[in-house]
Design an enzyme around this catalytic site. Structure first.
Site, short mmCIF file in Angstrom:
data_model
loop_
_atom_site.label_atom_id
_atom_site.label_comp_id
_atom_site.label_asym_id
_atom_site.label_seq_id
_atom_site.Cartn_x
_atom_site.Cartn_y
_atom_site.Cartn_z
N SER A 1 -1.67 6.00 1.91
CA SER A 1 -2.96 5.33 2.01
C SER A 1 -3.01 4.51 3.29
O SER A 1 -2.06 4.47 4.07
CB SER A 1 -3.20 4.44 0.78
OG SER A 1 -2.32 3.33 0.80
N ARG B 1 -3.67 4.69 -8.13
CA ARG B 1 -3.50 6.13 -8.31
C ARG B 1 -3.38 6.47 -9.80
O ARG B 1 -3.93 7.46 -10.26
CB ARG B 1 -2.27 6.61 -7.54
CG ARG B 1 -2.41 6.44 -6.03
CD ARG B 1 -1.11 6.60 -5.30
NE ARG B 1 -0.67 7.98 -5.26
CZ ARG B 1 0.38 8.39 -4.55
NH1 ARG B 1 1.09 7.53 -3.85
NH2 ARG B 1 0.74 9.66 -4.56
N LEU C 1 0.85 -1.19 0.00
CA LEU C 1 0.00 0.00 0.00
C LEU C 1 0.88 1.24 0.00
O LEU C 1 1.94 1.26 0.62
CB LEU C 1 -0.91 0.02 1.23
CG LEU C 1 -1.92 -1.11 1.38
CD1 LEU C 1 -2.77 -0.90 2.62
CD2 LEU C 1 -2.81 -1.22 0.15
N ASP C 2 0.44 2.28 -0.69
CA ASP C 2 1.16 3.55 -0.67
C ASP C 2 1.29 4.06 0.75
O ASP C 2 0.40 3.87 1.59
CB ASP C 2 0.43 4.59 -1.51
CG ASP C 2 0.43 4.25 -2.99
OD1 ASP C 2 1.47 4.46 -3.62
OD2 ASP C 2 -0.61 3.79 -3.49
N THR C 3 2.40 4.75 1.02
CA THR C 3 2.60 5.33 2.35
C THR C 3 1.42 6.20 2.76
O THR C 3 0.96 6.17 3.91
CB THR C 3 3.89 6.17 2.36
OG1 THR C 3 4.99 5.32 2.04
CG2 THR C 3 4.11 6.83 3.71
#
Length: 469
Positions: free
Chosen positions: A320, A417, A316-318
């Site tokens: 998110s 994204r 997961l993105d930082t």
């Protein structure tokens, strides 16, 4: 400078630590804010809608026991890279001026050619099948110009990034392009206040003691930053630059035995797998230049030392939050990967996107490569990209945004994204996406549901974690 009884810190705290600085650092930041206020007429652009920016101060110790503060701004200020009273940028503006105008002119010419060919293609499409040969020729010419434009843009950006010389506390240096290699650096990397401040300190024999960065001016258009409020260093750009710069410097980090209160929360644990609630702001994995940097992996290794990078089924993105699935052995991992690839398992995300979405549902199928730091257009590459697929549907519409559900089949970093922001996807970025849209308080993306068959027990497991927004 006169510390007025305030004791300077003994060593620098992590630039990624949240919260305000000490009284010593806060005094320096407030002095800069007062100076900016006195210069409000010249800096009125900062107060136009969306015109604010980040500023920073760095407390330093000079030889002989003297203390002082350095000042910096992110990007440009008043259209200038160099402003009296602030540290200089990490590149030589005179050297850049020797090649930048010609490079911009070439890009502009290619943009005009591409736009003209796009109009020609559209006109031929409207004329019907009788013009198929001419249409194919026009599309081929447009594709070639698009390729030339992309190559020109990459070459110009490589030339720009090679002009940034990044020092660290050991006295070593690295160019920006090599620091991010083999991927291109993201736009604005090296231009934040923190790298400018540290570079000036290292080059002038000053010991960094305290860093404070704050927003000044009108909030971003999404309203998620407040003038005068303190914010940690960004992860997208500084997450690679700062760990390198801090090599050789003792930095005060949170105790590894005392994870922060917003650390990962284990929702399910057995000998074969974990399901974890990742908080916003915490990287899933540590960076290449900082293997011990605070992250979900580093924190979980305190309890589960068998975990490695490959244990994570997805990242997961930082910015998110939400559910992460982690396999504790290779057999479990292979089984779960097969379930996701064959759509027998589901990882459902919810997001607010920053604009209207006309259709109600659909499938996004894009070939992606270089998703970590490439521009949005360069992330999609029909020739060299890897296929990524996401199903989506609209959950709710509001005046300026749309709530969307995503179910990705493939999980490369930043996929959702890009699927949201790219013109071949939804065409509107996720709210709070500083990379592909507009910066906000957080990225409005959350992994809210997981469902899969346990590889060892054959039990169907489902987990739901409602979005906090």
């Amino acid at each position: 400078m006169d510390t007025n009884g305030e004791v300077p810190p003994e060593r620098l705290a992590s630039p990624f630590r949240r919260g305000p600085p000490s009284a010593w650092g806060r005094k320096a930041a407030e002095a800069l804010q007062q100076a900016l206020g006195r210069d409000a007429a010249r800096l009125e652009a900062l107060w136009r809608p969306g015109g604010g920016k980040m500023f920073g101060v760095l407390g330093v110790a000079a030889p002989g026991g003297r203390f002082g503060f350095l000042r910096a701004f992110s990007g440009m200020l008043g259209g200038a890279w160099t402003v009296e009273g602030f540290v200089p940028p990490l590149f030589d503006p005179v050297a850049r001026a020797e090649f930048w105008p010609a490079g911009e002119a070439e890009l502009s010419a290619l943009e005009h050619q591409h736009a003209a060919l796009s109009r020609e293609v559209e006109a031929l499409r409207q004329q019907g099948p009788g013009h198929a040969a001419a249409l194919r020729e026009a599309e081929a010419r447009r594709a070639e110009v698009a390729h030339q434009r992309a190559e020109c843009s990459r070459a110009l950006w490589r030339q720009v990034t090679r002009g940034y010389v990044i020092p660290n506390a050991r006295g070593e240096t690295q160019t920006l392009d090599m620091l991010f290699a083999p991927r291109p650096p993201p736009g604005g990397a090296g231009d934040c206040a923190a790298p400018k401040l540290l570079a000036y300190a290292f080059r002038n024999g000053l010991k960094p003691l305290e860093l404070a960065e704050f927003w000044w001016g009108a909030p971003p258009l999404d309203g998620r930053r407040e003038s005068g409020a303190y914010y940690p260093a960004c992860d997208n750009k500084c997450g690679t630059v700062l760990p390198y710069m801090l090599q050789g410097l003792t930095v005060e980090l949170p105790s590894p035995t005392e994870p922060p209160t917003d650390g990962p929360r284990v929702l399910h644990e057995d000998p074969w797998l974990l399901v974890v609630d990742k908080p916003v702001g915490l990287p899933t994995l540590p960076g290449r230049h900082a293997p011990t940097r605070d992250s979900v992996l580093v924190q979980l290794q305190l309890r589960f030392p068998d975990l490695v990078h490959a244990s994570f089924l997805h990242e997961l993105d930082t910015e998110s939050s939400g559910l992460l699935l982690i396999a504790r052995d290779a057999v479990t991992r292979a089984s779960l990967q097969r379930q996701f690839s064959q759509r027998e398992a589901e990882h459902r995300h919810v997001a607010w996107v920053d604009g209207p979405v006309e259709e109600d549902a659909g499938i996004i199928d894009l070939p992606l490569r270089s998703t970590a730091h490439a521009s949005l257009e360069d992330c999609v590459d029909a020739r060299h990209g890897k296929r990524t697929v996401s199903a989506w549907k609209v959950l709710r519409r509001e005046a300026a945004r749309t709530r969307v559900e995503f179910i990705p089949t493939t999980h490369p970093a930043a996929t959702l994204r890009i699927h949201a922001a790219h013109r071949l996807g939804l065409g509107v970025p996720i709210a709070g996406d500083a990379r592909f849209g507009r910066e906000g308080e957080r990225l409005m993306l959350h992994a809210e549901a997981l469902a899969f068959v346990h590889p060892r027990t054959n039990e169907r497991l489902s987990f739901t974690l409602p979005a906090p927004f």
